[in-house]
Design a protein around this motif. Structure first.
Motif, mmCIF file in Angstrom:
data_model
loop_
_atom_site.group_PDB
_atom_site.id
_atom_site.type_symbol
_atom_site.label_atom_id
_atom_site.label_comp_id
_atom_site.label_asym_id
_atom_site.label_seq_id
_atom_site.Cartn_x
_atom_site.Cartn_y
_atom_site.Cartn_z
ATOM 1 N N GLU A 122 0.833 -1.208 0.000
ATOM 2 C CA GLU A 122 0.000 0.000 0.000
ATOM 3 C C GLU A 122 0.867 1.257 0.000
ATOM 4 N N ARG A 123 1.946 1.233 0.760
ATOM 5 C CA ARG A 123 2.850 2.394 0.782
ATOM 6 C C ARG A 123 3.494 2.616 -0.585
ATOM 7 N N ALA A 124 3.863 1.522 -1.241
ATOM 8 C CA ALA A 124 4.430 1.633 -2.591
ATOM 9 C C ALA A 124 3.400 2.203 -3.557
ATOM 10 N N LYS A 125 2.141 1.786 -3.380
ATOM 11 C CA LYS A 125 1.060 2.301 -4.220
ATOM 12 C C LYS A 125 0.908 3.804 -4.030
ATOM 13 N N ALA A 126 1.006 4.255 -2.778
ATOM 14 C CA ALA A 126 0.912 5.688 -2.491
ATOM 15 C C ALA A 126 2.047 6.458 -3.153
ATOM 16 N N ARG A 127 3.252 5.889 -3.097
ATOM 17 C CA ARG A 127 4.399 6.555 -3.727
ATOM 18 C C ARG A 127 4.216 6.648 -5.234
ATOM 19 N N ASP A 128 3.697 5.596 -5.852
ATOM 20 C CA ASP A 128 3.485 5.594 -7.307
ATOM 21 C C ASP A 128 2.459 6.646 -7.721
ATOM 22 N N ILE A 129 1.367 6.735 -6.953
ATOM 23 C CA ILE A 129 0.317 7.724 -7.285
ATOM 24 C C ILE A 129 0.869 9.134 -7.118
ATOM 25 N N ALA A 130 1.636 9.349 -6.045
ATOM 26 C CA ALA A 130 2.210 10.681 -5.809
ATOM 27 C C ALA A 130 3.168 11.072 -6.930
ATOM 28 N N GLU A 131 3.956 10.085 -7.400
ATOM 29 C CA GLU A 131 4.881 10.359 -8.507
ATOM 30 C C GLU A 131 4.118 10.704 -9.785
ATOM 31 N N LYS A 132 3.040 9.967 -10.050
ATOM 32 C CA LYS A 132 2.213 10.246 -11.224
ATOM 33 C C LYS A 132 1.606 11.642 -11.118
ATOM 34 N N GLN A 133 1.119 11.971 -9.939
ATOM 35 C CA GLN A 133 0.513 13.282 -9.703
ATOM 36 C C GLN A 133 1.517 14.398 -9.970
ATOM 37 N N SER A 134 2.751 14.183 -9.513
ATOM 38 C CA SER A 134 3.807 15.188 -9.712
ATOM 39 C C SER A 134 4.089 15.413 -11.195
ATOM 40 N N LYS A 135 4.106 14.337 -11.962
ATOM 41 C CA LYS A 135 4.361 14.456 -13.402
ATOM 42 C C LYS A 135 3.207 15.165 -14.119
ATOM 43 N N LEU A 136 1.992 14.856 -13.712
ATOM 44 C CA LEU A 136 0.824 15.510 -14.318
ATOM 45 C C LEU A 136 0.826 17.008 -14.034
ATOM 46 N N LEU A 137 1.177 17.384 -12.815
ATOM 47 C CA LEU A 137 1.236 18.805 -12.455
ATOM 48 C C LEU A 137 2.306 19.531 -13.269
ATOM 49 N N ALA A 138 3.458 18.870 -13.433
ATOM 50 C CA ALA A 138 4.544 19.474 -14.214
ATOM 51 C C ALA A 138 4.126 19.660 -15.667
ATOM 52 N N LEU A 139 3.416 18.670 -16.221
ATOM 53 C CA LEU A 139 2.957 18.772 -17.606
ATOM 54 C C LEU A 139 1.920 19.876 -17.758
ATOM 55 N N ARG A 140 1.017 19.985 -16.789
ATOM 56 C CA ARG A 140 0.000 21.048 -16.852
ATOM 57 C C ARG A 140 0.665 22.417 -16.827
ATOM 58 N N GLU A 141 1.658 22.569 -15.945
ATOM 59 C CA GLU A 141 2.360 23.847 -15.865
ATOM 60 C C GLU A 141 3.077 24.168 -17.174
ATOM 61 N N ARG A 142 3.630 23.115 -17.781
ATOM 62 C CA ARG A 142 4.349 23.302 -19.051
ATOM 63 C C ARG A 142 3.399 23.740 -20.159
ATOM 64 N N LEU A 143 2.250 23.098 -20.251
ATOM 65 C CA LEU A 143 1.268 23.458 -21.274
ATOM 66 C C LEU A 143 0.745 24.878 -21.063
ATOM 67 N N GLN A 144 0.492 25.229 -19.811
ATOM 68 C CA GLN A 144 0.010 26.581 -19.523
ATOM 69 C C GLN A 144 1.048 27.619 -19.916
ATOM 70 N N GLY A 145 2.337 27.253 -19.716
ATOM 71 C CA GLY A 145 3.402 28.167 -20.112
ATOM 72 C C GLY A 145 3.468 28.340 -21.613
ATOM 73 N N LEU A 146 3.199 27.252 -22.370
ATOM 74 C CA LEU A 146 3.225 27.346 -23.834
ATOM 75 C C LEU A 146 2.088 28.201 -24.380
ATOM 76 N N MET A 147 0.991 28.304 -23.625
ATOM 77 C CA MET A 147 -0.175 29.060 -24.094
ATOM 78 C C MET A 147 -0.054 30.552 -23.805
ATOM 79 N N GLU A 148 0.835 30.952 -22.901
ATOM 80 C CA GLU A 148 0.942 32.369 -22.525
ATOM 81 C C GLU A 148 1.500 33.210 -23.667
#
Length: 899
Positions: free
Chosen positions: A873-899
């Motif tokens: 379960e702890r490993a599952k939490a780490r995997d989800i958190a890592e995925k979340q971090s990548k999604l946030l970084a991608l969203r920030e990148r896309l928003q930067g490209l639109m400015e």
């Protein structure tokens, strides 16, 4: 173009049967013993005739076969001797069980009839494991098949026994041995398997004979006290110094026992007083010999109490007697206390019965002089053991070796060639059966015992080659080149072969010993039927094919590291077999029917794609040969896997598709037409060369699929024998380090574009433009010269390289080797739709993370759930958190490209 003879999918069963038959018909693996070629020889560790193939066998055979096939490719005269072991106790047990099922026993049959029954069983079932060896593709010389009780080996066994006896190195005498009450035979120390058991330590008071007090001894085996002949204390133990020389009374028996002093006694264990039972304890036997103590045997060969134990206990099973003795001691006031005491208990390696140390008349080999020579041979490098850490274990065992008990009280095996005259007692040890006693007219009776199975196995490297006769095989192939075996028989077999080989041939039996590790389950547990974690090699062969199993074992056979095997791994390498098969089918579709020729253009006349793959091929040839020579089997397998799957299939085949007729047609003429005929011919000869040599390199590991593909190559002729082909020749002129650097740049550029596609969910059918800012002229030239390759691999519309360029603001970018790669996104990405998708993914990830986080922070869950579940379960939490971090970084990148 050639009409491919390869079916759409590879079906191993029929292919394997076909090529096994072909190789045997051709005599491919029959060693010619030619004096004009260097030799390479091995003997198979002979499996028991009672056995069936397990994963350890599969690993052992695979590694040996790789060596045999590889050294044939090197032009050596290779002999790999097959054979089986008669496995005395194991085979006798199997046949006795068969008789018991019919309500019979060996005693009812008598010795001669029973041995005939065992031979009949061997003829009917003994070849089972050899058929399994054959199915694994082992390239043994079946014309030289041996059995440890065939006529030739029997002659060798007798010669060795008689010669050692004449030299005073074999003797018969009373000695304490390990006795199996179930198998009714002596066991060597190595045949006793020790396991931890919950025992009890009994404190027993032995009264002093003069009535002045008493001594308390402690024992886990109170039933053996009936055979005590002394009580021992340490000579420097002040507590008991005044009692040495006095006597105690043996409880329940009344016999007087001397109190002796000996430094063997451990003053810190128990009470510091030791009961001495020379007939039923290894250490007590030696202590008794030093002090000239009587030997009183109170347990018989069936594990029951003997008459020497007294009328009250005679006939009782030893374990039942233990209970009776404890009860009697308690009743009569001799039992002081009882404590729990976990300790190691020896069991028979065959039937798991608790062994009984017992004094009896046995035959022994005085191994001291032999062990010294065996040690020195490894010490001075005449035999090298791999991995090297096993040398220390080998030395330790030889330094502490005891004389080898070689007699076994069974009927199946090499009967000891010794006869005793019933009238005068004269003993005769002879190479031939004696007709009469040389001293009187009395009747001669042969020794009833047989030799330890390992006695005949110890002669295997030279007896299989015809010794004691000086055969051509012995001259050509001894000493053997290498022995591949498991660590569990390093002492049973390897050390004894060293002793016998050096003594009777004055040479080591093998130059190298490669010790492979254990095959365990995926969790690292030892495979056993009781655990239900056994992976049957033949089941895996039936399901995935022999090549997939062999490749799996080889790829995981890192020196000195146990293999954690799972069926998923084997299935994974079945995919590799398919990958190779499909690559071959693609090549065959695109090669001329009469072949593309064997002459490669000069390296300077080839473009980067061909120079790169031919350079890598040369490197792989060198690396593969070095890895196998150095027993780095996993490096050899993984090097080929990496080259075939990732470099040949994923890159080279994709790069040359535009030049090949079949692929051009499939791509509807999209490839460039310039220099088409010349480019096609060059691509075909390079592709044919790489595929042919890859099959040669991979053949020792995966013999069947490589042979089947080889036979389908154009201009090879019907059923050409891949197993008889030499190792691919070295082409040092094809080595081009610059080609590796240039291709590395191209690959990184292509991968960067593919990563951008993946990250932004741009489909492969969407054509992109790529802009490259590159200020280094040499790199810019490489990229510009290979523009078509990059456009094809990255699926681009346009590709532009400039020293100074300004990319559009809405561009994704990457940097490789100082080169900036830009992918304009206008028209390729719907930013609003992509941002909406990312928000949806982020919301989902947040909910999942919240659920898992609450669970792993719940004290009740942490207290009740198994540790492995909590960690999951702890490993599952780490995997989800890592995925979340990548999604946030991608969203920030896309928003930067639109400015």
């Amino acid at each position: 173009m050639t009409e491919t003879k390869l079916s759409k999918g590879y079906e191993p069963r029929d292919v394997e049967a076909k090529w096994l038959e072909y190789w045997e018909e051709q005599g491919t693996f029959t060693a010619p013993a030619q004096a004009d070629r260097p030799t390479y020889s091995m003997v198979i560790p002979p499996p028991n005739v009672t056995g069936s193939l397990h994963m350890g066998h599969a690993l052992n055979l695979t590694l040996q076969d790789i060596l045999a096939r590889f050294h044939r490719q090197q032009g050596r005269d290779v002999l790999w001797v097959p054979g089986t072991d008669h496995a005395g106790i194991a085979t006798q047990n199997v046949v006795e069980k068969s008789l018991a099922a019919q309500g019979k026993s060996r005693e009812e049959l008598g010795r001669e009839a029973f041995v005939e029954r065992v031979w009949a069983w061997k003829e009917e079932y003994g070849g089972k494991i050899l058929n399994q060896v054959r199915r694994l593709g082992a390239s043994v010389d079946w014309t030289r098949l041996r059995f440890t009780m065939d006529d030739g080996l029997s002659k060798a066994v007798r010669e060795v026994f008689v010669r050692l006896y004449e030299e005073g190195l074999i003797y018969k005498g009373d000695y304490i041995i390990n006795w199996c009450p179930r198998c009714h035979t002596a066991l060597a120390d190595l045949e006793v398997e020790h396991a931890q058991a919950d025992g009890r330590l009994h404190a027993i008071r032995y009264p002093l004979a003069d009535g002045s007090g008493g001594l308390t001894v402690m024992t886990t085996r109170p039933e053996t006290m009936l055979g005590d002949t002394a009580v021992a204390v340490h000579p420097e133990d002040e507590r008991f110094a005044h009692l040495v020389g006095k006597e105690v009374i043996l409880p329940l028996v009344g016999r007087k026992l001397p109190i002796i002093a000996d430094a063997y006694v451990d003053r810190e264990f128990g009470t510091g007083c030791l009961k001495v039972t020379p007939a039923h304890d290894m250490n007590d036997f030696e202590l008794g010999r030093r002090h000239d103590l009587a030997v009183v045997k109170v347990i018989d060969d069936h594990g029951r109490m003997s008459a020497e134990a007294g009328m009250e206990y005679a006939g009782l099973d030893r374990m039942e007697c233990r209970k009776r003795i404890v009860a009697d001691l308690e009743e009569k006031g001799f039992l002081v206390r009882v404590e729990d005491h976990p300790h190691s208990v020896g069991h028979c390696y065959r039937c798991r019965t608790v062994i009984e140390p017992a004094v009896s008349k046995q035959w022994f080999v005085a191994v001291g002089p032999l062990a010294a020579k065996a040690r020195k041979a490894v010490e001075d490098g005449r035999t090298a053991i791999y991995p090297r850490q096993w040398e220390r274990t080998y030395f330790d065992w030889l330094d502490n070796i005891r004389d080898w008990c070689i007699s076994r009280q069974i009927w199946w095996g090499h009967r000891i060639p010794a006869w005793t005259c019933q009238s005068c007692g004269e003993m005769i040890v002879s190479r031939e059966d004696p007709k009469s006693c040389p001293k009187c007219p009395g009747k001669l009776v042969q020794e009833s015992d047989v030799l330890d199975t390992w006695f005949s196995s110890a002669l295997w490297p030279f007896s299989t080659l015809g010794w004691p006769d000086e055969t051509s095989e012995l001259k050509s192939y001894y000493p053997t080149s290498v022995l591949v075996t498991g660590f569990d028989i390093l002492f049973f077999w390897v050390a004894r072969m060293m002793m016998m080989g050096l003594h009777f041939r004055d040479e080591v039996p093998f130059q190298h010993v490669y010790i492979h590790a254990l095959v365990r389950d995926s969790d690292g547990q030892k495979m056993s039927k009781s655990k239900g974690n056994v992976i049957d090699p033949l089941t895996m062969v039936d399901q995935y094919g022999t090549d997939a199993l062999r490749m799996t074992l080889t790829a995981m056979a890192a020196m000195g590291r146990d293999i954690k095997l799972s069926e998923d791994r084997i299935q994974g390498y079945r995919f590799f077999v398919n990958k190779l098969w499909n690559a071959a089918r693609f090549a065959l579709i695109n090669l001329p029917q009469d072949g593309a020729g064997d002459v490669l253009p000069a390296s300077a006349d080839l473009d980067l794609r061909h120079r790169w793959i031919l350079t890598r091929l040369e490197q792989v040839k060198q690396e593969n040969a070095a890895a196998i020579t150095e027993y780095r089997f996993n490096d050899a397998a993984m090097g080929l896997y990496q080259f075939i799957w990732h470099e040949l299939c994923d890159w080279y085949l994709e790069m040359v598709k535009p030049d090949l007729p079949g692929a051009v047609q499939a791509e509807k003429g999209e490839a460039q037409e310039q220099n088409k005929a010349e480019s096609q011919a060059t691509a075909q000869v390079c592709l044919q060369t790489v595929l042919s040599e890859v099959l040669l390199l991979l053949h020792p590991v995966m013999p069947f699929v490589t042979q089947e593909i080889w036979n389908s190559l154009p201009a090879r002729g019907a059923r050409a024998n891949l197993a008889a082909q030499p190792y691919p020749p070295a082409r040092p002129g094809q080595l081009d380090e610059q080609a590796l650097r240039d291709m590395g740049l191209i690959q990184e550029v292509v991968v960067s574009v593919r990563n951008i596609r993946s990250e932004l969910s741009i489909g492969p059918s969407q054509k992109l433009d790529v802009l490259v800012r590159c200020r280094e002229a040499s790199l810019a030239e490489v990229l510009s010269t290979n523009r078509e390759t990059i456009v094809h691999l990255a699926r681009l519309e346009g590709f532009q390289v400039e020293a100074d360029l300004n990319p559009p603001k809405a561009s994704a970018s990457a940097v490789v080797q100082g080169v900036e790669v830009f992918v304009p996104l206008a028209g390729a990405v719907d930013f609003q739709t992509e941002l909406a998708r990312l928000e949806k993914e982020l919301n989902k990830a947040a909910k999942e993370l919240d659920i898992v986080t609450r669970k792993v922070n719940n004290d009740d869950f942490l207290a009740k759930a198994p540790a492995e579940v909590v960690e999951k379960e702890r490993a599952k939490a780490r995997d989800i958190a890592e995925k979340q971090s990548k999604l946030l970084a991608l969203r920030e990148r896309l928003q930067g490209l639109m400015e």
